[in-house]
Design a protein around this motif. Structure first.
Motif, PDB file in Angstrom:
ATOM      1  N   ASP A   1     -57.885 -38.720  20.027  1.00 56.23           N
ATOM      2  CA  ASP A   1     -57.884 -38.544  18.581  1.00 56.23           C
ATOM      3  C   ASP A   1     -59.313 -38.231  18.129  1.00 56.23           C
ATOM      4  OD1 ASP A   1     -56.383 -38.856  15.956  1.00 56.23           O
ATOM      5  OD2 ASP A   1     -58.023 -40.274  15.656  1.00 56.23           O
ATOM      6  N   GLU A   2     -59.544 -36.990  17.716  1.00 56.04           N
ATOM      7  CA  GLU A   2     -60.884 -36.548  17.357  1.00 56.04           C
ATOM      8  C   GLU A   2     -61.416 -37.282  16.124  1.00 56.04           C
ATOM      9  OE1 GLU A   2     -60.999 -32.362  16.891  1.00 56.04           O
ATOM     10  OE2 GLU A   2     -60.511 -31.932  18.989  1.00 56.04           O
ATOM     11  N   LYS A   3     -60.553 -37.574  15.163  1.00 56.08           N
ATOM     12  CA  LYS A   3     -61.018 -38.180  13.925  1.00 56.08           C
ATOM     13  C   LYS A   3     -61.542 -39.596  14.137  1.00 56.08           C
ATOM     14  CE  LYS A   3     -58.451 -35.438  10.597  1.00 56.08           C
ATOM     15  NZ  LYS A   3     -57.614 -35.451   9.374  1.00 56.08           N
ATOM     16  N   SER A   4     -60.892 -40.354  15.006  1.00 56.36           N
ATOM     17  CA  SER A   4     -61.351 -41.718  15.254  1.00 56.36           C
ATOM     18  C   SER A   4     -62.274 -41.798  16.467  1.00 56.36           C
ATOM     19  CB  SER A   4     -60.152 -42.652  15.482  1.00 56.36           C
ATOM     20  OG  SER A   4     -59.470 -42.318  16.679  1.00 56.36           O
TER      21      SER A   4
ATOM     22  N   HIS B   1     -52.802 -40.219  13.943  1.00 52.18           N
ATOM     23  CA  HIS B   1     -52.298 -38.856  14.112  1.00 52.18           C
ATOM     24  C   HIS B   1     -51.570 -38.660  15.441  1.00 52.18           C
ATOM     25  CE1 HIS B   1     -54.341 -37.534  10.480  1.00 52.18           C
ATOM     26  NE2 HIS B   1     -55.417 -38.176  10.898  1.00 52.18           N
TER      27      HIS B   1
ATOM     28  N   GLN C   1     -56.644 -44.890  14.583  1.00 52.44           N
ATOM     29  CA  GLN C   1     -55.936 -43.636  14.857  1.00 52.44           C
ATOM     30  C   GLN C   1     -54.463 -43.730  14.461  1.00 52.44           C
ATOM     31  OE1 GLN C   1     -53.551 -42.517  17.355  1.00 52.44           O
ATOM     32  NE2 GLN C   1     -53.134 -44.573  18.137  1.00 52.44           N
TER      33      GLN C   1
ATOM     34  N   HIS D   1     -67.774 -42.694  14.633  1.00 57.78           N
ATOM     35  CA  HIS D   1     -66.916 -41.738  13.920  1.00 57.78           C
ATOM     36  C   HIS D   1     -66.429 -42.314  12.594  1.00 57.78           C
ATOM     37  CE1 HIS D   1     -66.353 -38.745  17.254  1.00 57.78           C
ATOM     38  NE2 HIS D   1     -66.770 -39.795  17.941  1.00 57.78           N
TER      39      HIS D   1
ATOM     40  N   ARG E   1     -61.934 -43.564   5.626  1.00 60.27           N
ATOM     41  CA  ARG E   1     -61.977 -43.778   7.062  1.00 60.27           C
ATOM     42  C   ARG E   1     -61.591 -45.221   7.249  1.00 60.27           C
ATOM     43  NH1 ARG E   1     -62.796 -38.811   9.519  1.00 60.27           N
ATOM     44  NH2 ARG E   1     -64.419 -37.699   8.434  1.00 60.27           N
TER      45      ARG E   1
ATOM     46  N   GLY F   1     -67.931 -41.625   9.631  1.00 58.73           N
ATOM     47  CA  GLY F   1     -68.322 -40.783   8.508  1.00 58.73           C
ATOM     48  C   GLY F   1     -69.597 -41.294   7.882  1.00 58.73           C
TER      49      GLY F   1
END
Length: 364
Positions: A220-223, A247, A245, A108, A39, A110
């Protein structure tokens, strides 16, 4: 779990001592670093902001006692010959030290228990010399050769092998990362700086946020980033999402590198503004937030860090060069997934110019 970040951001570092009064020395306890998986973010910019505040506030004694000199470059083997000028490796790590469980969730980032290793994915080489300063971003997915090394945990010897640049740190720490950058660029790295998630978020919040403009709605869901089109004053959490981010970027990791440089310029300008430097509360809280997660090599002290920031401030104000190492291929299929291949001819010319301290003639 750990509430150190909240206490750091809500408490003010000590003010400079008055004439004749002995400076108060703060002794840091040995840190226990939580390891985690891929991450990423640009925390290295916090180093630059920090240095501006230190110079303005005159807190060398206080700040010097807080530097965490973990990395040791003195014993590295098979290094390039020293060139002309000075090269700094500036990196951001995904260390969660200083973050509570609630904060890792909100940011976010992790779980801090995800893995025993950590990675550095924001990597820049700053060169200073007779022709000014040049800042070169090295994409985390760069396909490079990692030199032979001994695993510091197991003692097992590993042969040199191809891998992504961001794997070097998790395999052998700052020392292997420096060796990898040196062996693939031919540049001798003189100084190393690293900062983690907590320092990044704390500094952005301490300066009151950073204004950034985007030309589209970014989700951006991951970040955890959700920014509408237009201009925003990003707080620490939002800024972390913005620089992480990739993606939503057409050029993936290259697009992220450009966003990181853009944010660097805005953050450095905000930190150098009168509203920050002339406000003791803001200045000390910002410096303290960065120092608490800053790692340097054993040869790097406040004088070296101050020179680094001076060069960076010139670059972000337009008196220097900012670029990404020239790339020939994106989406390169490898045994480690999709990677980025450097343009051999152009990158060789770039690093040759930096090594000899010539005017950089290469463009991206």
């Amino acid at each position: 779990m750990n509430s150190r970040l909240n206490s750091r951001l809500n408490s003010r570092p000590p003010h400079p001592t008055s004439p004749g009064e002995r400076p108060r020395r703060i002794v840091r306890k040995p840190s226990r670093r939580r390891r985690s998986r891929a991450r990423r973010a640009l925390r290295a910019v916090c180093v630059l902001v920090l240095l501006s505040l230190l110079g303005g506030a005159g807190t060398y004694v206080w700040a010097g006692s807080r530097l965490d000199s973990q990395a040791d470059l003195s014993g590295l083997q098979d290094r390039p010959a020293p060139g002309r000028g000075t090269n700094y490796l500036i990196v951001g790590s995904d260390s969660r030290e200083g973050l509570t469980d609630r904060q890792t969730k909100d940011l976010h980032t992790g779980s801090s228990l995800d893995s025993e290793g950590r990675r550095t994915d924001s990597m820049m080489v700053l060169h200073t010399g007779a022709h000014g300063a040049t800042l070169t971003s090295l994409p985390r997915d760069s396909w490079v050769t990692i030199p032979a090394y001994v695993d510091p945990k197991t003692g097992i010897h590993h042969k040199r092998a191809k891998n992504k640049l961001n794997a070097a740190f998790s395999l052998g720490g700052p020392e292997l990362l420096v060796r990898t950058v040196e062996s693939n660029t031919g540049l001798r790295i003189g100084h190393y700086t690293e900062i983690g998630f907590a320092g990044f978020v704390g500094i952005v919040d301490a300066v009151g946020g950073v204004r950034m403009c985007v030309d589209r709605h970014i989700v951006d869901e991951k970040s955890g980033l959700d920014l509408t089109k237009g201009c925003h004053n990003l707080n620490g959490r939002e800024a972390l999402g913005f620089v992480r981010q990739r993606h939503q970027e057409k050029e993936g990791d290259l697009g992220r590198s450009r966003n990181q440089q853009k944010f660097l310029a805005a953050l450095a300008a905000k930190a150098a503004s009168k509203n920050v430097l002339l406000n003791p509360s803001t200045a000390y809280n910002t410096a303290g937030a960065g120092l608490d997660t800053l790692i340097v090599d054993k040869s790097t002290g406040l004088p070296q860090l101050t020179r680094l920031f001076t060069a960076m401030r010139k670059i972000t104000s337009g008196n220097g060069k900012q670029l990404t190492v020239p790339v020939s291929t994106t989406g390169l299929t490898t045994s480690k997934g999709s990677a980025i291949a450097w343009d051999k001819k152009k990158s060789t010319q770039l690093f040759s110019d930096l090594r000899e301290d010539r005017q950089v003639r290469v463009r991206e």
